[in-house]
Design a protein around this motif. Sequence first.
Motif, PDB file in Angstrom:
ATOM      1  N   TYR A   1      17.099 -36.449  16.428  1.00 38.67           N
ATOM      2  CA  TYR A   1      16.317 -36.525  17.701  1.00 38.67           C
ATOM      3  C   TYR A   1      15.124 -36.324  17.364  1.00 38.67           C
ATOM      4  O   TYR A   1      14.572 -35.956  16.413  1.00 38.67           O
ATOM      5  N   PRO A   2      14.118 -36.808  18.421  1.00 34.36           N
ATOM      6  CA  PRO A   2      12.499 -36.812  18.178  1.00 34.36           C
ATOM      7  C   PRO A   2      11.970 -35.278  17.732  1.00 34.36           C
ATOM      8  O   PRO A   2      12.646 -34.369  18.221  1.00 34.36           O
ATOM      9  N   LYS A   3      11.111 -35.228  16.877  1.00 32.05           N
ATOM     10  CA  LYS A   3      10.531 -34.085  16.411  1.00 32.05           C
ATOM     11  C   LYS A   3       9.767 -33.608  17.415  1.00 32.05           C
ATOM     12  O   LYS A   3       9.043 -34.119  18.276  1.00 32.05           O
ATOM     13  N   ILE A   4      10.051 -32.149  17.891  1.00 31.18           N
ATOM     14  CA  ILE A   4       9.480 -31.236  18.720  1.00 31.18           C
ATOM     15  C   ILE A   4       8.200 -30.669  18.093  1.00 31.18           C
ATOM     16  O   ILE A   4       8.591 -29.792  17.392  1.00 31.18           O
TER      17      ILE A   4
ATOM     18  N   LYS B   1       2.545 -26.540  19.788  1.00 33.34           N
ATOM     19  CA  LYS B   1       1.784 -26.798  20.967  1.00 33.34           C
ATOM     20  C   LYS B   1       2.045 -26.220  22.147  1.00 33.34           C
ATOM     21  O   LYS B   1       1.555 -26.341  23.262  1.00 33.34           O
ATOM     22  N   ALA B   2       3.261 -25.374  22.145  1.00 33.48           N
ATOM     23  CA  ALA B   2       3.706 -24.314  23.114  1.00 33.48           C
ATOM     24  C   ALA B   2       2.558 -23.561  23.779  1.00 33.48           C
ATOM     25  O   ALA B   2       1.766 -23.021  23.052  1.00 33.48           O
ATOM     26  N   HIS B   3       2.411 -23.677  25.198  1.00 36.34           N
ATOM     27  CA  HIS B   3       1.241 -22.887  25.900  1.00 36.34           C
ATOM     28  C   HIS B   3       1.874 -22.234  27.202  1.00 36.34           C
ATOM     29  O   HIS B   3       2.972 -22.786  27.629  1.00 36.34           O
ATOM     30  N   PHE B   4       1.342 -21.204  27.661  1.00 34.29           N
ATOM     31  CA  PHE B   4       1.882 -20.302  28.660  1.00 34.29           C
ATOM     32  C   PHE B   4       1.684 -21.240  29.998  1.00 34.29           C
ATOM     33  O   PHE B   4       0.537 -21.745  30.236  1.00 34.29           O
ATOM     34  N   LEU B   5       2.575 -21.260  30.905  1.00 30.86           N
ATOM     35  CA  LEU B   5       2.478 -22.084  31.982  1.00 30.86           C
ATOM     36  C   LEU B   5       2.385 -20.975  33.185  1.00 30.86           C
ATOM     37  O   LEU B   5       1.466 -21.022  34.037  1.00 30.86           O
ATOM     38  N   ILE B   6       3.575 -20.341  33.620  1.00 30.08           N
ATOM     39  CA  ILE B   6       3.396 -19.467  34.600  1.00 30.08           C
ATOM     40  C   ILE B   6       4.420 -18.208  34.336  1.00 30.08           C
ATOM     41  O   ILE B   6       5.287 -18.371  33.421  1.00 30.08           O
TER      42      ILE B   6
ATOM     43  N   GLU C   1      14.747 -29.918  39.908  1.00 31.05           N
ATOM     44  CA  GLU C   1      15.058 -31.171  39.309  1.00 31.05           C
ATOM     45  C   GLU C   1      14.258 -31.744  38.397  1.00 31.05           C
ATOM     46  O   GLU C   1      14.388 -32.887  37.769  1.00 31.05           O
ATOM     47  N   THR C   2      13.019 -31.102  37.877  1.00 30.52           N
ATOM     48  CA  THR C   2      12.108 -31.650  37.049  1.00 30.52           C
ATOM     49  C   THR C   2      12.047 -30.858  35.759  1.00 30.52           C
ATOM     50  O   THR C   2      12.222 -29.846  35.713  1.00 30.52           O
ATOM     51  N   GLY C   3      12.161 -31.631  34.580  1.00 24.35           N
ATOM     52  CA  GLY C   3      12.057 -31.091  33.220  1.00 24.35           C
ATOM     53  C   GLY C   3      13.440 -30.754  32.589  1.00 24.35           C
ATOM     54  O   GLY C   3      14.392 -30.622  33.481  1.00 24.35           O
ATOM     55  N   ILE C   4      12.943 -30.124  31.385  1.00 24.71           N
ATOM     56  CA  ILE C   4      14.172 -29.481  30.821  1.00 24.71           C
ATOM     57  C   ILE C   4      13.571 -28.136  30.172  1.00 24.71           C
ATOM     58  O   ILE C   4      12.748 -27.925  29.750  1.00 24.71           O
ATOM     59  N   GLU C   5      14.769 -27.238  30.376  1.00 27.99           N
ATOM     60  CA  GLU C   5      14.486 -25.919  30.058  1.00 27.99           C
ATOM     61  C   GLU C   5      15.291 -25.309  29.028  1.00 27.99           C
ATOM     62  O   GLU C   5      16.691 -25.467  29.182  1.00 27.99           O
ATOM     63  N   VAL C   6      14.986 -24.287  28.061  1.00 28.31           N
ATOM     64  CA  VAL C   6      15.676 -23.853  26.934  1.00 28.31           C
ATOM     65  C   VAL C   6      15.380 -22.323  27.287  1.00 28.31           C
ATOM     66  O   VAL C   6      14.104 -22.102  26.998  1.00 28.31           O
ATOM     67  N   ALA C   7      16.352 -21.457  27.587  1.00 22.40           N
ATOM     68  CA  ALA C   7      15.977 -20.094  27.845  1.00 22.40           C
ATOM     69  C   ALA C   7      16.374 -19.115  26.626  1.00 22.40           C
ATOM     70  O   ALA C   7      17.153 -19.566  26.025  1.00 22.40           O
TER      71      ALA C   7
ATOM     72  N   VAL D   1       7.305 -18.594  31.465  1.00 16.41           N
ATOM     73  CA  VAL D   1       7.451 -20.330  31.107  1.00 16.41           C
ATOM     74  C   VAL D   1       6.209 -20.655  30.271  1.00 16.41           C
ATOM     75  O   VAL D   1       5.277 -20.432  30.409  1.00 16.41           O
ATOM     76  N   PHE D   2       6.867 -21.165  29.221  1.00 14.41           N
ATOM     77  CA  PHE D   2       5.741 -21.883  28.222  1.00 14.41           C
ATOM     78  C   PHE D   2       6.313 -23.544  28.152  1.00 14.41           C
ATOM     79  O   PHE D   2       7.395 -23.845  28.062  1.00 14.41           O
ATOM     80  N   GLU D   3       5.211 -24.231  28.053  1.00 17.04           N
ATOM     81  CA  GLU D   3       5.505 -25.964  28.093  1.00 17.04           C
ATOM     82  C   GLU D   3       5.332 -26.164  26.821  1.00 17.04           C
ATOM     83  O   GLU D   3       4.425 -25.930  26.155  1.00 17.04           O
ATOM     84  N   VAL D   4       6.187 -26.962  26.062  1.00 19.20           N
ATOM     85  CA  VAL D   4       5.969 -27.493  24.721  1.00 19.20           C
ATOM     86  C   VAL D   4       5.622 -28.781  24.846  1.00 19.20           C
ATOM     87  O   VAL D   4       4.398 -29.064  24.128  1.00 19.20           O
ATOM     88  N   GLU D   5       6.140 -29.715  25.629  1.00 22.45           N
ATOM     89  CA  GLU D   5       5.495 -30.897  26.068  1.00 22.45           C
ATOM     90  C   GLU D   5       5.537 -31.286  27.466  1.00 22.45           C
ATOM     91  O   GLU D   5       6.347 -30.303  28.163  1.00 22.45           O
TER      92      GLU D   5
END
Length: 220
Positions: free
Chosen positions: A3-6, A10-15, A30-36, A73-77
């Motif tokens: 799988y593509p390298k993640i 680059k992760a940063h705080f979102l909310i 319905e938006t995005g992918i989350e791993v908890a 929530v942290f966004e990686v990409e």
Amino acid sequence: MEYPKIHFQKAHFLISAPDIRHLDKHLPVETGIEVAFAGRSNAGKSSALNRLTRQNSLARTSKTPGRTQLINVFEVEEGKRLIDLPGYGFAKVPLEMKLKWQKSLGEYLQERESLKGLVVLMDIRHPFKELDQQLIFWAIDAGIPVLALLTKADKLKQGARKATLLKMRAEAKNFEGDVQVELFSSLKGLGVDVLERKIAQWYGEHDAIQLEDEAPEVSE
């Protein structure tokens, strides 16, 4: 399958959100992918997130377990997120707050459609406690795959580590679901590569499904 390298660094705080209703309002399901990430308040969850992202203070760590009281929530990409769920079990907080956290965890695991994988962190010396098992059963019922990390593995000698890992892998079969058990140490970096690959797999599988759904139909 590769799988593509993640680029986790680059992760940063979102909310932050107190519950799933606030989360749905700011981030539609319905938006995005989350791993908890979830675990008892003393399992080393924040340290694991910081080690994964190569950041010392992305997730707050504290000598007082239970300081994480919100869904962070942290966004990686773009569209790929890491979720830091409230710690449970150990924190010296009122019962009412513990029950509120527990309700919030259950709702998130069973109702959040963008959740595609759950990382459950457990101190290797105290694995699969009642609340850990409840969490995993919630995930299985919702069709969510689980990576169970036996944290603080550096606290045990190599022989004891391996014996505990084999025993917990055998016990994990009782869940009758997609539950993978691995060793982990934030201090020594043990298991970080496994964690990275698993999350990349979950992200990649969802991306592949989306591409299939968006592909135009070919008429014969």
